[in-house]
Design a protein around this motif. Structure first.
Motif, PDB file in Angstrom:
ATOM      1  N   ARG A 122       0.846  -1.301  -0.026  1.00 24.96           N
ATOM      2  CA  ARG A 122       0.055   0.106   0.070  1.00 24.96           C
ATOM      3  C   ARG A 122       0.733   1.198  -0.024  1.00 24.96           C
ATOM      4  O   ARG A 122       0.398   2.382  -0.449  1.00 24.96           O
ATOM      5  CB  ARG A 122      -0.887   0.016   1.231  1.00 24.96           C
ATOM      6  CG  ARG A 122      -1.770  -1.032   1.277  1.00 24.96           C
ATOM      7  CD  ARG A 122      -3.413  -0.632   0.306  1.00 24.96           C
ATOM      8  NE  ARG A 122      -4.006   0.423   0.901  1.00 24.96           N
ATOM      9  CZ  ARG A 122      -4.707   0.274   1.685  1.00 24.96           C
ATOM     10  NH1 ARG A 122      -5.061  -0.873   2.447  1.00 24.96           N
ATOM     11  NH2 ARG A 122      -5.432   1.401   2.274  1.00 24.96           N
ATOM     12  N   VAL A 123       2.014   1.091   0.633  1.00 28.45           N
ATOM     13  CA  VAL A 123       2.736   2.361   0.585  1.00 28.45           C
ATOM     14  C   VAL A 123       4.397   2.089   0.331  1.00 28.45           C
ATOM     15  O   VAL A 123       4.794   1.051   0.805  1.00 28.45           O
ATOM     16  CB  VAL A 123       2.903   2.971   2.106  1.00 28.45           C
ATOM     17  CG1 VAL A 123       3.978   4.098   2.174  1.00 28.45           C
ATOM     18  CG2 VAL A 123       1.399   3.477   2.676  1.00 28.45           C
ATOM     19  N   ALA A 124       4.754   2.609  -0.466  1.00 28.93           N
ATOM     20  CA  ALA A 124       6.131   2.541  -1.090  1.00 28.93           C
ATOM     21  C   ALA A 124       7.314   2.607  -0.088  1.00 28.93           C
ATOM     22  O   ALA A 124       7.354   3.556   0.746  1.00 28.93           O
ATOM     23  CB  ALA A 124       6.543   3.324  -2.375  1.00 28.93           C
ATOM     24  N   PRO A 125       8.229   1.744   0.146  1.00 21.21           N
ATOM     25  CA  PRO A 125       9.244   1.746   1.213  1.00 21.21           C
ATOM     26  C   PRO A 125      10.305   3.029   0.757  1.00 21.21           C
ATOM     27  O   PRO A 125      10.334   3.321  -0.464  1.00 21.21           O
ATOM     28  CB  PRO A 125      10.002   0.562   1.175  1.00 21.21           C
ATOM     29  CG  PRO A 125       9.732   0.058  -0.469  1.00 21.21           C
ATOM     30  CD  PRO A 125       8.541   0.503  -0.805  1.00 21.21           C
ATOM     31  N   PHE A 126      10.913   3.431   1.721  1.00 25.52           N
ATOM     32  CA  PHE A 126      12.069   4.339   1.635  1.00 25.52           C
ATOM     33  C   PHE A 126      13.244   3.515   1.412  1.00 25.52           C
ATOM     34  O   PHE A 126      13.885   3.104   2.581  1.00 25.52           O
ATOM     35  CB  PHE A 126      12.068   5.167   2.747  1.00 25.52           C
ATOM     36  CG  PHE A 126      12.983   6.616   2.514  1.00 25.52           C
ATOM     37  CD1 PHE A 126      12.352   7.586   2.101  1.00 25.52           C
ATOM     38  CD2 PHE A 126      14.309   6.402   2.704  1.00 25.52           C
ATOM     39  CE1 PHE A 126      13.286   8.907   1.848  1.00 25.52           C
ATOM     40  CE2 PHE A 126      15.163   7.412   2.714  1.00 25.52           C
ATOM     41  CZ  PHE A 126      14.722   8.686   1.981  1.00 25.52           C
ATOM     42  N   VAL A 127      13.787   3.351   0.201  1.00 24.07           N
ATOM     43  CA  VAL A 127      14.801   2.500  -0.057  1.00 24.07           C
ATOM     44  C   VAL A 127      16.102   3.246  -0.340  1.00 24.07           C
ATOM     45  O   VAL A 127      16.125   4.226  -0.742  1.00 24.07           O
ATOM     46  CB  VAL A 127      14.775   1.647  -1.266  1.00 24.07           C
ATOM     47  CG1 VAL A 127      15.839   0.582  -1.508  1.00 24.07           C
ATOM     48  CG2 VAL A 127      13.320   0.926  -1.277  1.00 24.07           C
ATOM     49  N   ILE A 128      17.053   3.123   0.417  1.00 23.95           N
ATOM     50  CA  ILE A 128      18.555   3.440   0.537  1.00 23.95           C
ATOM     51  C   ILE A 128      19.494   2.378   0.025  1.00 23.95           C
ATOM     52  O   ILE A 128      19.412   1.261   0.580  1.00 23.95           O
ATOM     53  CB  ILE A 128      18.951   3.784   1.851  1.00 23.95           C
ATOM     54  CG1 ILE A 128      18.108   4.969   2.471  1.00 23.95           C
ATOM     55  CG2 ILE A 128      20.474   4.322   1.916  1.00 23.95           C
ATOM     56  CD1 ILE A 128      18.468   5.470   3.934  1.00 23.95           C
ATOM     57  N   THR A 129      20.009   2.662  -1.128  1.00 17.81           N
ATOM     58  CA  THR A 129      20.709   1.652  -1.867  1.00 17.81           C
ATOM     59  C   THR A 129      22.347   2.109  -1.536  1.00 17.81           C
ATOM     60  O   THR A 129      22.772   3.097  -1.814  1.00 17.81           O
ATOM     61  CB  THR A 129      20.698   1.746  -3.339  1.00 17.81           C
ATOM     62  OG1 THR A 129      19.393   1.419  -3.652  1.00 17.81           O
ATOM     63  CG2 THR A 129      21.707   0.706  -4.082  1.00 17.81           C
ATOM     64  N   LEU A 220      11.803   1.787   6.214  1.00 17.02           N
ATOM     65  CA  LEU A 220      12.900   1.978   5.719  1.00 17.02           C
ATOM     66  C   LEU A 220      13.752   0.895   5.259  1.00 17.02           C
ATOM     67  O   LEU A 220      13.778  -0.150   6.079  1.00 17.02           O
ATOM     68  CB  LEU A 220      13.718   2.770   6.932  1.00 17.02           C
ATOM     69  CG  LEU A 220      15.155   3.024   6.953  1.00 17.02           C
ATOM     70  CD1 LEU A 220      15.589   4.092   5.683  1.00 17.02           C
ATOM     71  CD2 LEU A 220      15.901   3.537   8.313  1.00 17.02           C
ATOM     72  N   ARG A 221      14.372   0.718   4.216  1.00 14.82           N
ATOM     73  CA  ARG A 221      15.026  -0.339   3.707  1.00 14.82           C
ATOM     74  C   ARG A 221      16.525  -0.045   3.332  1.00 14.82           C
ATOM     75  O   ARG A 221      16.586   0.987   2.690  1.00 14.82           O
ATOM     76  CB  ARG A 221      14.312  -1.216   2.721  1.00 14.82           C
ATOM     77  CG  ARG A 221      13.085  -1.841   3.106  1.00 14.82           C
ATOM     78  CD  ARG A 221      12.579  -2.811   1.829  1.00 14.82           C
ATOM     79  NE  ARG A 221      11.158  -2.936   2.233  1.00 14.82           N
ATOM     80  CZ  ARG A 221      10.391  -3.701   1.278  1.00 14.82           C
ATOM     81  NH1 ARG A 221      10.969  -3.844   0.174  1.00 14.82           N
ATOM     82  NH2 ARG A 221       9.261  -4.236   1.511  1.00 14.82           N
ATOM     83  N   PHE A 222      17.455  -0.879   3.669  1.00 13.34           N
ATOM     84  CA  PHE A 222      18.861  -0.854   2.927  1.00 13.34           C
ATOM     85  C   PHE A 222      19.286  -1.763   2.108  1.00 13.34           C
ATOM     86  O   PHE A 222      19.241  -3.088   2.554  1.00 13.34           O
ATOM     87  CB  PHE A 222      19.875  -0.718   4.157  1.00 13.34           C
ATOM     88  CG  PHE A 222      19.674   0.667   5.060  1.00 13.34           C
ATOM     89  CD1 PHE A 222      20.660   1.598   4.880  1.00 13.34           C
ATOM     90  CD2 PHE A 222      18.829   0.698   5.931  1.00 13.34           C
ATOM     91  CE1 PHE A 222      20.581   2.728   5.436  1.00 13.34           C
ATOM     92  CE2 PHE A 222      18.788   2.006   6.689  1.00 13.34           C
ATOM     93  CZ  PHE A 222      19.565   3.021   6.477  1.00 13.34           C
TER      94      PHE A 222
END
Length: 290
Positions: A122-129, A220-222
């Motif tokens: 439902r909500v896009a994650p905040f992705v840090i590559t 929050l994703r890494f």
């Protein structure tokens, strides 16, 4: 005939009391029918202790109590809203009032519609590559190890505004020129800066933390090499990184990619990593523990 709506309202939380005492902190959740549930909370007590001496409280003591109370209010709010979602399918929002600041607080609880981020997709994650040796790529921004300190802090402020969280928080961290962090959902993105040989203060470390459980809005994703470092079991993450050719050094519950400047942390018995840090490989000296 039982009025199910009234029965649910009686079971729903209505008030929360947070109290600090000499031997520790606790909270009491009061439901609509007046029932109470008490929980002891982690954290030292409120009495200034000097081992039996009659030394007065230092000037910073009340500030320390206020910071403890602030952290506990946030923790209680997260626990209560998670419980409300499990039981009622709703979020619990607490409006706090000081009764005896900083050691006694009362909160009024309001239930509202469940956060859409509770439901996958439902909500896009905040992705840090993460890009070892270079820095990190963020949505609509980059944080590179060549970034000057003022630009790094501006990026943190922009992230806070975008995520609807408080402004970046500055804190002292030994070994760095400056250290600031910002909330992303229930996770934290922190940056540390250092001065180079030319005297210019630049980004020197990128850290992220995320506790187990629901990750908030946004999540929050890494990522490194397509792997979500904090989302998969720690053993699987380590195996995948090894398969990709990374040299792995394991010390207790800490995993370090020796050539990449990446370190992963897994506390206690957690089955997933809960923190990650990235430094330029040349900057790695002694292992830093969060």
């Amino acid at each position: 005939m039982v009025d199910e709506g009234a029965a649910e309202q009686d079971r729903a939380p209505a008030r929360v009391l947070l109290q600090g005492e000499p031997d520790g902190w606790h909270c009491v959740v009061v439901d609509g029918a007046g029932g109470e549930r008490r929980s002891d909370l982690p954290g030292a007590g409120t009495r200034w202790s000097t081992g039996g001496r009659a030394d007065p409280e230092p000037p910073w003591w009340r500030r320390r109590l206020a910071e403890t109370a602030e952290g506990l209010r946030e923790s209680v709010g997260q626990r209560l809203t998670d419980a409300a979602f499990r039981e009622f399918g709703a979020e619990a929002v607490i409006t706090w009032f000081a009764v005896d600041e900083p050691v006694a607080w009362e909160g009024l609880v309001t239930l509202k519609e469940a956060d859409p981020a509770r439901f996958p997709g439902r909500v896009a994650p905040f992705v840090i590559t993460l890009e070892p040796g270079r820095g990190a790529l963020l949505p609509q921004a980059n944080l590179l190890f060549s970034t000057h300190a003022p630009d790094a802090w501006t990026t943190l402020t922009t992230i806070a505004e975008r995520c609807g969280t408080p402004p970046p928080k500055s804190s002292f961290l030994c070994g760095w020129a400056d250290h600031r962090s910002v909330r992303v959902g229930r996770g934290t993105l922190a940056l540390s800066t250092d001065r180079g040989e030319d005297g210019v203060e630049r980004l020197a470390e990128i850290c992220g933390t995320r506790a187990p459980g629901w990750s908030g809005n946004p999540e929050l994703r890494f990522r490194l090499d397509g792997i979500d470092l904090l989302d998969q079991p720690a053993g699987d993450v380590t195996a995948l990184l090894r398969e990709l050719g990374h040299e792995i050094v394991t010390r207790g519950r800490t995993v370090r990619l020796a050539a990449s400047g990446l370190t992963l942390y897994r506390p206690g018995e957690a089955d997933r990593f809960t923190a990650v840090s990235l430094q330029p490989p040349a900057a790695l000296g002694a292992l830093r523990i969060l």
